[in-house]
Design an enzyme around this catalytic site. Structure first.
Site, mmCIF file in Angstrom:
data_model
loop_
_atom_site.group_PDB
_atom_site.id
_atom_site.type_symbol
_atom_site.label_atom_id
_atom_site.label_comp_id
_atom_site.label_asym_id
_atom_site.label_seq_id
_atom_site.Cartn_x
_atom_site.Cartn_y
_atom_site.Cartn_z
ATOM 1 N N TYR A 170 -28.149 -3.430 18.308
ATOM 2 C CA TYR A 170 -26.818 -3.984 18.588
ATOM 3 C C TYR A 170 -26.025 -3.018 19.460
ATOM 4 O O TYR A 170 -25.433 -3.407 20.475
ATOM 5 C CB TYR A 170 -26.075 -4.253 17.284
ATOM 6 C CG TYR A 170 -24.657 -4.732 17.471
ATOM 7 C CD1 TYR A 170 -24.380 -6.071 17.711
ATOM 8 C CD2 TYR A 170 -23.582 -3.842 17.417
ATOM 9 C CE1 TYR A 170 -23.079 -6.518 17.892
ATOM 10 C CE2 TYR A 170 -22.275 -4.281 17.591
ATOM 11 C CZ TYR A 170 -22.031 -5.616 17.825
ATOM 12 O OH TYR A 170 -20.739 -6.048 18.007
ATOM 13 N N LYS A 174 -24.516 -3.540 23.337
ATOM 14 C CA LYS A 174 -23.114 -3.446 23.715
ATOM 15 C C LYS A 174 -22.886 -2.371 24.777
ATOM 16 O O LYS A 174 -22.003 -2.506 25.640
ATOM 17 C CB LYS A 174 -22.253 -3.188 22.477
ATOM 18 C CG LYS A 174 -22.202 -4.384 21.522
ATOM 19 C CD LYS A 174 -21.664 -5.636 22.202
ATOM 20 C CE LYS A 174 -21.504 -6.796 21.235
ATOM 21 N NZ LYS A 174 -20.939 -7.998 21.883
#
Length: 266
Positions: A170, A174
């Site tokens: 994750y 990002k």
């Protein structure tokens, strides 16, 4: 609307804006803010049906705000269908002025246990999906020649490693969004298309509330990790959405707006 008379550069009257991941949560909250600033908003999401709050907001847009909120079901990984929907919106409206790319997923798994399939799904939604949504909208902005503003939802996790949160894939996705924003800004600046990112801190959403049931220690610990000593709410990002889509940020591009309560400034 007070923004029209008091601060006209914040007005989105007659603007058409897309928001991906807007069936609920942060995306829907930002969509409502855009409506209040005068925009006509199209929400894109993979859910067959948006949350009940969506319909309440859509009715308010029509009856009180003199604008409209529409829903289109689409998985951002289906690039052909995504481009078709965005082009159809352009055909109907004759313009496209903004995008907030808020669609994203999260999976907390130790790096030693992550499968390639899970990692690829994370990157496909959080990074490639954001890229392809931005590309589809940029094509329409260039088609109509009016420029536009693209805002991609990144995260403070794109710049830091979260203490006690096991989400390497994750965070990497990002970080990719932040770097993607800079590069798209450079390429599309000549077309008068601005591209910026927002990096929120921890936000208390329904999903996070469920997480706190499983990990109650995080509910107590996370607020201590930033300078304000609390977690954020989706509504606290409303102003940022309007600012970045509107002419109030007309000379801002290639930037990351970090809104994390000072978490990463220690």
């Amino acid at each position: 609307m007070s923004t029209t008379t008091g601060l006209p550069e914040f007005s989105l009257a007659n603007k058409v804006v897309l928001v991906s991941g807007a069936a609920r949560g942060l995306g829907l909250t930002q969509a409502e803010a855009l409506l209040e600033a005068g925009a006509k908003v199209y929400a894109l999401d993979r859910l067959p049906e948006p949350s009940p709050d969506f319909h309440t907001i859509a009715e308010r847009a029509k009856s009180q705000l003199n604008t409209s909120l529409h829903y289109r079901q689409i998985d951002v990984r289906d690039v052909a269908a995504l481009n078709k929907i965005v082009e159809e919106i352009g055909d109907v409206e004759g313009r496209l002025d903004g995008l907030i790319a808020a669609a994203g997923i999260q999976q907390e798994t130790p790096a030693l246990e992550y499968t390639a399939e899970d990692a690829n799904r994370m990157f496909e939604v959080n990074m490639t999906g954001v890229f392809m949504t931005s590309q589809a909208c940029a094509k329409q902005m260039i088609r109509f020649g009016n420029g536009g503003s693209i805002v991609m939802i990144a995260s403070m996790s794109g710049s830091i490693a979260n203490r006690g949160l096991i989400c390497a894939a994750y965070n990497a996705s990002k970080a990719g969004v932040i770097q993607l924003g800079r590069n798209l800004a450079a390429e599309w600046g000549p077309h008068n298309i601005r591209v910026n990112t927002i990096s929120p801190g921890y936000i208390v959403t329904a999903m996070v509330e469920d997480l706190f049931v499983k990990y109650p220690d995080r509910k107590a610990d996370w607020p201590t990790q930033n300078m304000l000593g609390r977690l954020s709410k989706p509504a606290e990002y409303r102003g940022a959405a309007v600012f970045l889509i509107s002419d109030a940020s007309s000379f801002m591009t290639g930037a990351d707006l970090k809104m994390d309560g000072g978490h990463s400034a220690w």
